[in-house]
Design a protein around this motif. Structure first.
Motif: not given
Length: 177
Positions: A42-52, A125-128
Motif C-alpha cells: 500500500g502507500n507505506q507497508a512492505v511485506r518481506i518474505r522468503g527462505k534462508i 514473513n514480516a510486514v513493516t
C-alpha cells in the motif's frame, strides 16, 4: 444489428491492480544463502518474505537479528564483514544510522528476528510500515541503496542497548534490488 444477449449491454473493462512494486534480496554469507522478496502492499507497508538456509554451524538454530541497513554494499572481506552496509536504515531529520545509539530499537530498518530451525533453515514473513519501495523520504532506494543484514545474535530490541543486544556481528548480507 444486435445479438440478442449483447444488445444494449456495456461490457466492463477488465481492471488490473496498480503497478506492483517488488524488490529482491539475494542473501549470502559463509555457508549461508537465501532469497527475500519485498512487496509494496500500500502507500507505506512492505511485506518481506522468503527462505534462508545455511550450515547450522554458521546459521545457528534460534533467533537472529535481521535489519535493513543504510548502504547497499555487501563486502564480506571488510573488517568486520559487511560493515560496508552502514548502520540500521533510519533516514530523515530525526533519524540516526549510527550502528548503536540512543534511539535503538526505533530505527526504520528494524525488523522482527529471523527464527532458524535445527537444520539451519528459516522461513521469513514480516510486514513493516517503516519503509517503502516507492519514491519518498523512507524509500530503501535512496541515493546509496540499502541492504538486509542477518546478525549472529538475536536483536533484543532494547533502547540504549549494546551492539550485541542489537544482534552483534554480521553473518550474511544482501543488497535490495
Amino acid at each position: 444489428m444486435c445479438l440478442v444477449l449483447l444488445c444494449g449491454l456495456q461490457l466492463a473493462r477488465p481492471t488490473f491492480p496498480p503497478n506492483l512494486l517488488q524488490a529482491k534480496v539475494n542473501i549470502a554469507g559463509t555457508n549461508i544463502n537465501g532469497t527475500l522478496i519485498l512487496t509494496q502492499l500500500g502507500n507505506q507497508a512492505v511485506r518481506i518474505r522468503g527462505k534462508i538456509q545455511g550450515n547450522p554451524a554458521n546459521l545457528t538454530p534460534g533467533l537472529h537479528g535481521l535489519h535493513i541497513h543504510s548502504v547497499g554494499v555487501c563486502d564480506s572481506d571488510a573488517d568486520p564483514p559487511f560493515s560496508t552496509s552502514g548502520g540500521h536504515f533510519d533516514p530523515g531529520p530525526f533519524g540516526s544510522e549510527t550502528p548503536v545509539e540512543a534511539n535503538h530499537p526505533y530505527h526504520l530498518g528494524d525488523l522482527p528476528n529471523l527464527e532458524v530451525d535445527e537444520q539451519g533453515e528459516a522461513i521469513y514473513n514480516a510486514v513493516t510500515s517503516r519503509v517503502t519501495l516507492s519514491e519518498g523520504p523512507v524509500s530503501v532506494f535512496d541515493g546509496n541503496g540499502s541492504a538486509i543484514i542477518i546478525h549472529l545474535l538475536p536483536d533484543q530490541q532494547k533502547a540504549n542497548g549494546e551492539a550485541a543486544e542489537a544482534g552483534g556481528g554480521r553473518i550474511a548480507c544482501g543488497i535490495i534490488s
